[in-house]
Design a protein around this motif. Structure first.
Motif, mmCIF file in Angstrom:
data_model
loop_
_atom_site.group_PDB
_atom_site.id
_atom_site.type_symbol
_atom_site.label_atom_id
_atom_site.label_comp_id
_atom_site.label_asym_id
_atom_site.label_seq_id
_atom_site.Cartn_x
_atom_site.Cartn_y
_atom_site.Cartn_z
ATOM 1 N N PRO A 99 -75.457 96.389 -40.796
ATOM 2 C CA PRO A 99 -75.967 95.243 -39.631
ATOM 3 C C PRO A 99 -77.116 94.390 -40.470
ATOM 4 C CG PRO A 99 -77.112 97.733 -39.615
ATOM 5 C CD PRO A 99 -75.980 97.665 -40.562
ATOM 6 N N GLU A 100 -77.366 94.431 -41.723
ATOM 7 C CA GLU A 100 -78.208 93.598 -42.458
ATOM 8 C C GLU A 100 -78.012 92.048 -42.293
ATOM 9 O OE1 GLU A 100 -80.670 93.607 -46.690
ATOM 10 O OE2 GLU A 100 -78.661 94.665 -46.371
ATOM 11 N N ARG A 101 -78.877 91.284 -42.167
ATOM 12 C CA ARG A 101 -78.701 90.013 -42.029
ATOM 13 C C ARG A 101 -78.378 89.347 -43.533
ATOM 14 N NH1 ARG A 101 -83.207 87.649 -41.734
ATOM 15 N NH2 ARG A 101 -82.528 85.717 -40.682
ATOM 16 N N PRO A 102 -77.378 88.359 -43.311
ATOM 17 C CA PRO A 102 -76.805 87.779 -44.572
ATOM 18 C C PRO A 102 -78.132 87.295 -45.503
ATOM 19 C CG PRO A 102 -75.389 87.062 -43.055
ATOM 20 C CD PRO A 102 -76.567 87.857 -42.501
ATOM 21 N N GLU A 103 -79.072 86.547 -44.771
ATOM 22 C CA GLU A 103 -80.223 85.825 -45.491
ATOM 23 C C GLU A 103 -81.043 86.939 -46.404
ATOM 24 O OE1 GLU A 103 -79.435 85.462 -42.481
ATOM 25 O OE2 GLU A 103 -78.935 83.408 -42.105
ATOM 26 N N ASP A 104 -81.188 88.297 -45.524
ATOM 27 C CA ASP A 104 -81.940 89.215 -46.564
ATOM 28 C C ASP A 104 -81.077 89.855 -47.380
ATOM 29 O OD1 ASP A 104 -83.880 89.053 -44.531
ATOM 30 O OD2 ASP A 104 -83.167 90.393 -43.296
ATOM 31 N N PHE A 105 -79.654 89.978 -47.347
ATOM 32 C CA PHE A 105 -78.978 90.475 -48.412
ATOM 33 C C PHE A 105 -78.867 89.500 -49.759
ATOM 34 C CE2 PHE A 105 -74.333 91.087 -49.800
ATOM 35 C CZ PHE A 105 -74.567 92.327 -50.685
ATOM 36 N N MET A 106 -78.949 88.203 -49.147
ATOM 37 C CA MET A 106 -78.939 87.277 -50.525
ATOM 38 C C MET A 106 -80.108 87.488 -51.440
ATOM 39 S SD MET A 106 -77.593 83.906 -48.563
ATOM 40 C CE MET A 106 -78.094 82.949 -49.703
ATOM 41 N N LYS A 107 -80.992 88.093 -50.846
ATOM 42 C CA LYS A 107 -82.345 88.083 -51.969
ATOM 43 C C LYS A 107 -82.244 89.411 -52.620
ATOM 44 C CE LYS A 107 -85.217 86.565 -48.147
ATOM 45 N NZ LYS A 107 -86.690 86.831 -47.295
ATOM 46 N N ASP A 108 -81.152 90.153 -52.450
ATOM 47 C CA ASP A 108 -80.971 91.394 -53.201
ATOM 48 C C ASP A 108 -80.031 91.504 -54.178
ATOM 49 O OD1 ASP A 108 -82.935 92.542 -51.601
ATOM 50 O OD2 ASP A 108 -81.333 93.723 -50.183
ATOM 51 N N TYR A 109 -79.448 90.209 -54.634
ATOM 52 C CA TYR A 109 -78.401 90.084 -55.542
ATOM 53 C C TYR A 109 -78.685 88.947 -56.217
ATOM 54 C CZ TYR A 109 -75.578 87.281 -52.489
ATOM 55 O OH TYR A 109 -75.102 86.256 -51.695
ATOM 56 N N ARG A 110 -78.173 88.758 -57.570
ATOM 57 C CA ARG A 110 -78.214 87.792 -58.552
ATOM 58 C C ARG A 110 -76.829 87.553 -59.131
ATOM 59 N NH1 ARG A 110 -82.472 88.333 -63.421
ATOM 60 N NH2 ARG A 110 -80.987 89.690 -63.971
#
Length: 508
Positions: A99-110
């Motif tokens: 259920p995580e928001r895509p905007e928050d998930f984008m901060k967790d990967y590089r």
């Protein structure tokens, strides 16, 4: 014959003396070494207390339809930016049922482009298993999106080529119909028209074959791109070495702390404006530096350092005793930032002067009499300032006082009519040194010289005022000799008593 020529200094005053700044920063090595040590400890503590989050990494091979050997990396940079979009992040979260928001998930990967066709994806998570799952879902989402886009592009291109071929076939059918409607027994003009129609039919056949071939190639190219785009390095957890991380963070903290300490030391040095070099101290006090001595420290020192310090003290005592031996005027030692060293010098000088007659030390420092209690019996007597008036005139007096802030200037003549300043390098500001020189000049107390305590061992500047011989030892002895010959003292203010300005504004 002695010629005393006073010339105005033509040397320009520098806004910032680099030599003095380097010396002052080096003297504050405790500050920047302490900050460097604190930075090292903080860096190591951060590595231990806040270890990096669990992470996983994977590599993806990306095939492009427009791959060229001389590509500058534009295509792979495009893929990197596509991976940083919410569409790819949302597809990965949907496959994870998160259920995580895509905007928050984008901060967790590089995402990093290693080559023109290889991507590296690094993802963090709450655990190693979650990080690996996230990395796999993200790589699968990107591969699926890339394949879909390549298929759509190939289908669009193939459809466009097929449509163009169909138009050419329709036109060819019209040409064939027109050729079939012509009669073979036509006139020469009709024959030329038929030849042009045959040429047009041949051209249309060639173009139709070309369009069909290009459409087939477009359809055949898609499977190659689909097969070439794949995960070449399976997602795996990234292992972090605590010693290596601690060493790296400690090195970073050490460098940052050292830079911060050096900057703080340099700024505080410039703001405080406390002279350290012999040249600056002599110029601000208007008196030459006649001797140097290491600071008396309470901690234990090495044997050779103790022997060297004792030799320097003996040499200083002999110099001061030789200076005041031919004078009947009482001498005072006035300290500035080095009361302990001044007390030791005063007691040594009093013992040296005791060989020529009785000597009494007039104590203007609170700790001198306490230091005298620990001395061996038979040493010089030490009395307070209040008992100085009861000392007989035939007994020589040696006053010890202070010119630190808060000094009662009117009481300094009671300690002695001539003085030697004992100054610790880097203790007082230039403005206070000007104040000391001005007050002593107003009190008509000549300064024989300056004893510098705790000087910088690398200081090579000249602490002698060559244009002010009256303040040097030789000039002072010559003045005393002239007074003995003439039997009178000069009534005018001597050259050493010239008022010293406290600031540049007062000098102007």
């Amino acid at each position: 014959m002695t010629t005393n020529t006073t010339s105005e200094s033509s040397a320009s005053v520098h806004l910032l003396d680099l030599q003095a700044l380097v010396v002052a920063v080096r003297r504050r090595r405790r500050l920047w070494c302490s900050l460097a040590l604190v930075g090292l400890l903080i860096g190591a503590a951060v590595a231990v207390l806040r270890p990096p989050a669990p992470a996983a990494a994977t590599k993806v091979l990306v095939a492009h339809q427009a791959d060229q050997p001389n590509d500058t990396g534009t295509l792979i940079r495009t893929d990197v930016e596509l991976l940083r979009t919410t569409r790819i992040a949302d597809k990965a979260l949907q496959s994870l049922k998160s259920p995580e928001r895509p905007e928050d998930f984008m901060k967790d990967y590089r995402v990093t482009g290693l080559t023109n066709n290889v991507l590296q994806i690094e993802v963090t998570g709450d655990s190693d298993a979650q990080a690996v799952a996230r990395a796999k879902a993200l790589a699968d989402a990107f591969v699926a999106d890339h394949v879909r886009r390549m298929k759509a592009s190939a289908q669009a291109e193939a459809k466009a080529l097929s449509d163009q071929g169909d138009r050419m076939r329709h036109e060819l059918a019209g040409v064939n119909k027109e050729i079939g409607d012509r009669s073979p027994d036509s006139d020469p003009k009709a024959s030329a028209s038929i030849e042009s129609l045959f040429a047009r039919r041949a051209e249309l056949n060639s173009r139709i074959a070309d369009f069909d071939q290009r459409a087939e190639e477009a359809r055949m190219g898609t499977p190659q791109i689909i097969a070439g785009t794949q995960i070449v390095d399976a997602p795996r957890a990234v292992r972090h070495s605590l010693p290596r991380s601690a060493a790296t963070n400690a090195a970073i903290g050490l460098v940052l702390g050292l830079v911060l300490g050096l900057a703080a030391a340099a700024v505080s040095t410039v703001v405080a404006d406390r002279p350290v070099l012999r040249r600056e101290i002599a110029a601000n006090l208007g008196a030459s530096v006649i001797a140097e001595l290491r600071r008396v420290r309470r901690r234990r020192v090495r044997l050779w350092q103790r022997r060297r310090t004792r030799t320097a003290r003996e040499r200083l005592t002999a110099t001061l005793a030789r200076t005041v031996r031919g004078s009947t005027e009482p001498l005072s030692l006035l300290e500035l930032g080095c009361a302990g060293s001044t007390s030791v010098i005063a007691l040594d000088l009093a013992r040296a002067m005791a060989a020529d007659g009785p000597v009494v030390v007039v104590d203007g420092l609170p700790g001198l009499r306490r230091a005298h209690r620990g001395q061996k019996p038979g040493g010089p007597d030490v009395v307070g300032v209040e008992a100085a008036a009861a000392v007989p005139h035939e007994v020589r007096r040696l006053g010890v006082g202070s010119v630190a802030p808060g000094t009662a200037w009117t009481g300094l003549p009671d300690l002695g009519t001539q003085t030697v300043l004992v100054v610790r390098a880097g203790h007082a500001s230039a403005a206070w040194l000007h104040t000391v020189a001005r007050q002593l000049a107003d009190l008509l107390i000549p300064v024989i010289g300056v004893v510098l305590i705790d000087p910088d061992p690398r200081d090579r500047t000249d602490g002698t005022l060559w244009d002010g011989l009256d303040t040097a030892l030789r000039g002072h002895n010559e003045r005393l000799a002239r007074e003995k010959v003439t039997g009178r003292r000069p009534t005018e203010r001597p050259s050493w008593a010239v008022r010293v300005p406290d600031s540049d504004q007062e000098a102007r």
